[in-house]
Design an enzyme around this catalytic site. Structure first.
Site, PDB file in Angstrom:
ATOM      1  N   ASP A 126      -6.088  66.970  92.417  1.00 34.78           N
ATOM      2  CA  ASP A 126      -7.507  67.145  92.075  1.00 34.78           C
ATOM      3  C   ASP A 126      -8.302  67.323  93.357  1.00 34.78           C
ATOM      4  O   ASP A 126      -8.396  66.408  94.168  1.00 34.78           O
ATOM      5  CB  ASP A 126      -8.010  65.925  91.298  1.00 34.78           C
ATOM      6  CG  ASP A 126      -9.366  66.156  90.650  1.00 34.78           C
ATOM      7  OD1 ASP A 126     -10.095  67.075  91.085  1.00 34.78           O
ATOM      8  OD2 ASP A 126      -9.709  65.415  89.709  1.00 34.78           O
ATOM      9  N   ARG A 128     -11.586  68.352  93.440  1.00 33.64           N
ATOM     10  CA  ARG A 128     -13.019  68.409  93.173  1.00 33.64           C
ATOM     11  C   ARG A 128     -13.814  67.497  94.107  1.00 33.64           C
ATOM     12  O   ARG A 128     -13.354  66.414  94.462  1.00 33.64           O
ATOM     13  CB  ARG A 128     -13.300  68.050  91.714  1.00 33.64           C
ATOM     14  CG  ARG A 128     -12.866  69.139  90.747  1.00 33.64           C
ATOM     15  CD  ARG A 128     -13.049  68.725  89.305  1.00 33.64           C
ATOM     16  NE  ARG A 128     -12.148  67.640  88.942  1.00 33.64           N
ATOM     17  CZ  ARG A 128     -12.073  67.121  87.716  1.00 33.64           C
ATOM     18  NH1 ARG A 128     -12.876  67.575  86.759  1.00 33.64           N
ATOM     19  NH2 ARG A 128     -11.215  66.157  87.448  1.00 33.64           N
TER      20      ARG A 128
END
EC number: 3.5.4.25
Length: 207
Positions: A126, A128
């Site tokens: 991930d 983000r």
């Protein structure tokens, strides 16, 4: 922070008439949105969601994920509340981009789970970055959220940026036969609170 406010306008939808606020990240060139309804700057906790862009789920109705269902459910919940905020963040594929997301899907078609596919492409599970939310929330004078999420990382990120998370509101929608392993992997490997951790373990044993 390089995220700056650009303009705002009305956005009528099937759920409510929101105000759409546009922001530009001058460092990356990415454009992000905030949709607000009602008075979100009154100092009270605001029902909200941080929603990362998912073209396949949000616009093309993909059943490989739960993103489109979560987006619709969040907007419906805000409309029912009569007050709330949704940040639409241009972070496709948990930050790897649309074309790499398609490459990851191809690996998943061959048996990899969503985490393994990202890692096989050389990415973290991930990527983000939720720091872009802080200037957006500051501009809208939102400092406390009732956060609609199943992801503890979002709660931790907001708290780290000085945004109070007065309540975490589960958003468990969109489960279907096509995203069963995807959701189980999010629960088992990424810590999402879906009550599916045992399914991820079972899937690993079966693979």
């Amino acid at each position: 922070m390089s995220v700056v406010f650009v303009a705002a306008s009305k956005l009528p939808t099937p759920f409510a008439e929101f105000t759409m606020h546009g922001f530009l990240d001058e460092e990356t060139g990415k454009e992000h949105l905030a949709l607000t309804l009602g008075d979100v700057a009154d100092g009270q906790p605001v029902l909200g969601r941080l929603h990362s862009e998912c073209l396949t789920g949000d616009a093309l109705f993909s059943l490989r994920c739960d993103c489109g269902a979560q987006l619709e459910a969040a907007l419906r919940a805000i409309a029912a509340e009569g007050r709330g905020i949704l940040l639409y963040l241009r972070q496709e594929g948990r930050g790897i981009g649309l074309l790499n997301k398609i490459r990851a899907y191809k690996l998943q078609d061959s048996g990899a789970d969503t985490v393994e596919a990202n890692e096989q492409l050389g990415f973290a599970a991930d990527l983000r970055d939720y720091s872009i939310c802080q200037p957006m929330l500051d501009h809208l004078n939102v400092h406390s959220l009732q956060l609609m999420t199943n992801n503890p990382r979002k709660v931790k990120a907001m708290q780290g940026f000085g945004v109070e998370v007065a309540q975490r509101v589960p958003l468990q929608v969109g489960q279907n036969p096509y995203n069963k392993l995807y959701l189980a992997t999010k629960a088992g490997k990424l810590g999402h609170l879906l009550g599916l951790e045992h399914q991820a373990e079972q899937s690993e044993h079966e693979s």
